[in-house]
Design a protein around this motif. Structure first.
Motif, mmCIF file in Angstrom:
data_model
loop_
_atom_site.group_PDB
_atom_site.id
_atom_site.type_symbol
_atom_site.label_atom_id
_atom_site.label_comp_id
_atom_site.label_asym_id
_atom_site.label_seq_id
_atom_site.Cartn_x
_atom_site.Cartn_y
_atom_site.Cartn_z
ATOM 1 N N LEU A 133 38.013 -30.196 4.510
ATOM 2 C CA LEU A 133 37.367 -30.524 4.975
ATOM 3 C C LEU A 133 36.402 -31.829 4.187
ATOM 4 N N PRO A 134 35.930 -33.278 4.793
ATOM 5 C CA PRO A 134 35.820 -34.397 4.084
ATOM 6 C C PRO A 134 34.201 -33.909 3.639
ATOM 7 N N GLU A 135 33.772 -34.341 2.701
ATOM 8 C CA GLU A 135 31.789 -34.572 2.533
ATOM 9 C C GLU A 135 30.823 -34.508 3.797
ATOM 10 N N ARG A 136 29.891 -33.881 3.578
ATOM 11 C CA ARG A 136 29.509 -34.088 4.932
ATOM 12 C C ARG A 136 28.680 -35.430 4.592
ATOM 13 N N GLY A 137 28.685 -36.137 4.100
ATOM 14 C CA GLY A 137 27.780 -37.711 4.301
ATOM 15 C C GLY A 137 26.450 -37.661 3.323
ATOM 16 N N SER A 138 25.584 -38.542 4.572
ATOM 17 C CA SER A 138 24.859 -39.334 4.080
ATOM 18 C C SER A 138 23.640 -38.502 3.796
ATOM 19 N N GLU A 139 22.408 -37.952 3.291
ATOM 20 C CA GLU A 139 21.216 -37.046 3.470
ATOM 21 C C GLU A 139 20.845 -37.140 4.864
ATOM 22 N N LEU A 140 20.352 -36.111 5.395
ATOM 23 C CA LEU A 140 19.657 -35.638 6.592
ATOM 24 C C LEU A 140 18.463 -36.608 6.292
ATOM 25 N N PRO A 141 17.258 -37.143 7.500
ATOM 26 C CA PRO A 141 16.395 -37.445 7.247
ATOM 27 C C PRO A 141 15.563 -36.521 6.838
ATOM 28 N N ALA A 142 13.829 -37.021 6.030
ATOM 29 C CA ALA A 142 13.224 -35.809 5.973
ATOM 30 C C ALA A 142 13.322 -35.323 6.997
ATOM 31 N N GLY A 143 12.150 -34.724 6.390
ATOM 32 C CA GLY A 143 11.976 -33.471 7.418
ATOM 33 C C GLY A 143 13.055 -32.608 8.280
ATOM 34 N N ILE A 144 14.289 -32.230 8.186
ATOM 35 C CA ILE A 144 14.749 -32.101 8.755
ATOM 36 C C ILE A 144 15.778 -30.752 7.659
ATOM 37 N N ARG A 145 16.251 -29.606 7.982
ATOM 38 C CA ARG A 145 16.576 -28.503 6.858
ATOM 39 C C ARG A 145 18.020 -27.867 8.322
ATOM 40 N N THR A 146 18.971 -27.933 7.443
ATOM 41 C CA THR A 146 20.120 -26.281 7.885
ATOM 42 C C THR A 146 20.024 -25.430 7.332
ATOM 43 N N GLY A 147 20.253 -24.359 8.565
ATOM 44 C CA GLY A 147 20.850 -22.592 7.385
ATOM 45 C C GLY A 147 21.163 -21.790 8.342
ATOM 46 N N PRO A 148 21.187 -20.620 7.917
ATOM 47 C CA PRO A 148 21.803 -19.712 9.284
ATOM 48 C C PRO A 148 20.802 -19.445 10.409
ATOM 49 N N ILE A 149 21.174 -19.010 11.318
ATOM 50 C CA ILE A 149 20.656 -18.064 12.614
ATOM 51 C C ILE A 149 19.879 -16.931 12.422
ATOM 52 N N ARG A 150 19.033 -16.913 12.659
ATOM 53 C CA ARG A 150 18.700 -15.231 12.146
ATOM 54 C C ARG A 150 18.742 -14.770 14.039
ATOM 55 N N THR A 151 17.763 -13.264 13.983
ATOM 56 C CA THR A 151 17.970 -12.273 15.399
ATOM 57 C C THR A 151 16.761 -13.450 15.815
ATOM 58 N N SER A 152 15.466 -13.688 15.650
ATOM 59 C CA SER A 152 14.507 -14.396 15.582
ATOM 60 C C SER A 152 14.869 -16.343 16.087
ATOM 61 N N HIS A 153 15.767 -16.625 15.820
ATOM 62 C CA HIS A 153 15.732 -17.917 16.534
ATOM 63 C C HIS A 153 16.778 -17.573 17.597
ATOM 64 N N TYR A 154 17.351 -16.305 18.516
ATOM 65 C CA TYR A 154 17.945 -16.994 19.083
ATOM 66 C C TYR A 154 17.843 -17.558 20.433
ATOM 67 N N ARG A 155 16.640 -16.577 20.953
ATOM 68 C CA ARG A 155 16.084 -17.857 22.193
ATOM 69 C C ARG A 155 15.893 -19.323 22.373
ATOM 70 N N ALA A 156 16.248 -19.582 20.780
ATOM 71 C CA ALA A 156 15.925 -21.688 20.972
ATOM 72 C C ALA A 156 16.888 -21.901 20.245
ATOM 73 N N ALA A 157 18.304 -21.411 20.294
ATOM 74 C CA ALA A 157 19.519 -21.286 19.598
ATOM 75 C C ALA A 157 19.719 -21.450 21.210
ATOM 76 N N TRP A 158 19.745 -20.196 21.941
ATOM 77 C CA TRP A 158 20.274 -20.577 23.274
ATOM 78 C C TRP A 158 19.889 -21.536 24.109
ATOM 79 N N ARG A 159 18.567 -21.957 23.751
ATOM 80 C CA ARG A 159 17.836 -23.708 24.995
ATOM 81 C C ARG A 159 18.023 -24.531 24.172
ATOM 82 N N THR A 160 18.639 -24.618 23.419
ATOM 83 C CA THR A 160 19.261 -26.138 22.457
ATOM 84 C C THR A 160 20.543 -26.174 23.437
ATOM 85 N N VAL A 161 21.262 -24.976 23.469
ATOM 86 C CA VAL A 161 23.136 -25.007 24.153
ATOM 87 C C VAL A 161 23.176 -25.251 25.541
#
Length: 327
Positions: A176-204
């Motif tokens: 796999l390649p490296e991630r590359g440049s940093e994300l813009p300020a204020g944006i973070r990533t992480g696992p999806i929990r049950t409480s995030h399901y509806r927002a994740a579904w809506r995004t798709v």
């Protein structure tokens, strides 16, 4: 012969019979294997590979009334082909009735494929009448670009191509390649929990708003198939703005799949999609996958090919959807 099966259209020595359950799965898997070389089937495809008898049993169990909506072709009492019908409602309220047939190469070009097609179309008309969906129903069929015989049969029968999917493979998750440049300020990533399901579904779901020929995806279906071990999301503050829904293939744990990669329209071109994709792929690798697959529409409205190829994915095969009016 019941359920509209046009057995009289078959050459002498061939017959149709309804699907009977467990006794048929091994023979159906053998048909798929027997078609592989002629049709250039990708055995590891996540779109349409070479299913085992157990996988065919699982798929058949999901069909409504499988003995009526799945039919086998016999030659001297041996199974040499079969057809399946399933249906769903698309985002624009079209009811798509999709048939798919497989026939061993040595029995092609004798009118058997045309008879299978006739059975499927007649059965679909019966279903449409039963369901009361005639106003919005269409007949559909799939064929890989490498399936020359099936493609010719469908075109001759009046089917037209409406879209296609291309499948891509990343052959080595250790590279796999490296991630590359940093994300813009204020944006973070992480696992999806049950409480995030509806927002994740809506995004798709929202990411498909401008795409035709896509199936409705109720939130309950999202819940019923949720497998979040390798899912990743991105947030801008408290707002979920992107998801990578990745999973390990249930019947082959060495293969991972990127099922969905979606970033909210107003958050694109910021590197979020690439970061989520690489995070998801690393999760697959950590769970034991050695390769990864994904598929995407050939219209490619958001230049996703560029992103996938930059991560090491390469094209494998194209899967074409055809349609024909019900009348």
């Amino acid at each position: 012969m019941s359920d509209g099966a046009p057995g009289q259209n078959l050459p002498v020595g061939f017959e149709f019979r309804p699907y009977r359950g467990d006794e048929d799965h091994g023979a159906m898997a053998a048909v798929r294997l027997g078609c592989a070389e002629r049709d250039r089937v990708d055995a590891h495809s996540v779109v349409e590979g070479l299913p085992t008898a157990a996988e065919i049993a699982e798929a058949s169990a999901k069909l409504p009334e499988p003995s009526k909506n799945q039919i086998l072709v016999l030659h001297d009492r041996s199974v040499v082909g079969y057809s399946t019908i399933r249906w769903w409602q698309e985002r624009d309220d079209t009811w798509l009735y999709l048939h798919r047939g497989y026939l061993l190469p040595e029995h092609r070009r004798q009118g058997i494929g045309s008879a299978m097609l006739s059975w499927a179309e007649e059965r679909i008309r019966q279903l449409v009448e039963q369901h009361g969906t005639a106003r919005t129903a269409v007949i559909g069929a799939n064929a890989m670009a490498s399936e020359q015989d099936a493609t010719a049969l469908l075109r001759a029968a009046g089917y037209r191509r409406v879209f296609s999917l291309v499948e891509l493979e990343l052959g080595d998750l250790q590279q796999l390649p490296e991630r590359g440049s940093e994300l813009p300020a204020g944006i973070r990533t992480g696992p999806i929990r049950t409480s995030h399901y509806r927002a994740a579904w809506r995004t798709v779901v929202d990411s498909y708003a401008d795409r035709g020929f896509t199936q409705k995806w109720p939130f309950q279906d999202f819940i019923d198939t949720a497998d979040p071990a390798c899912w990743r999301a991105a947030w801008n503050g408290q707002d979920l703005v992107g998801v990578a829904l990745c999973s390990i293939r249930r019947h082959d744990h060495t293969v991972g799949e990127v099922e969905e990669l979606s970033v909210r329209t107003d958050q694109r071109r910021l590197g979020i999609g690439r970061t989520l994709l690489l995070d998801g792929l690393r999760s697959l690798r950590d769970k034991g996958a050695t390769t990864a697959r994904l598929f995407t529409g050939t219209t490619n409205p958001h230049r996703s090919y560029d992103l996938y190829e930059s991560a090491g994915f390469r094209r494998q095969n194209e899967y074409v959807r055809y349609r024909k009016p019900l009348a």
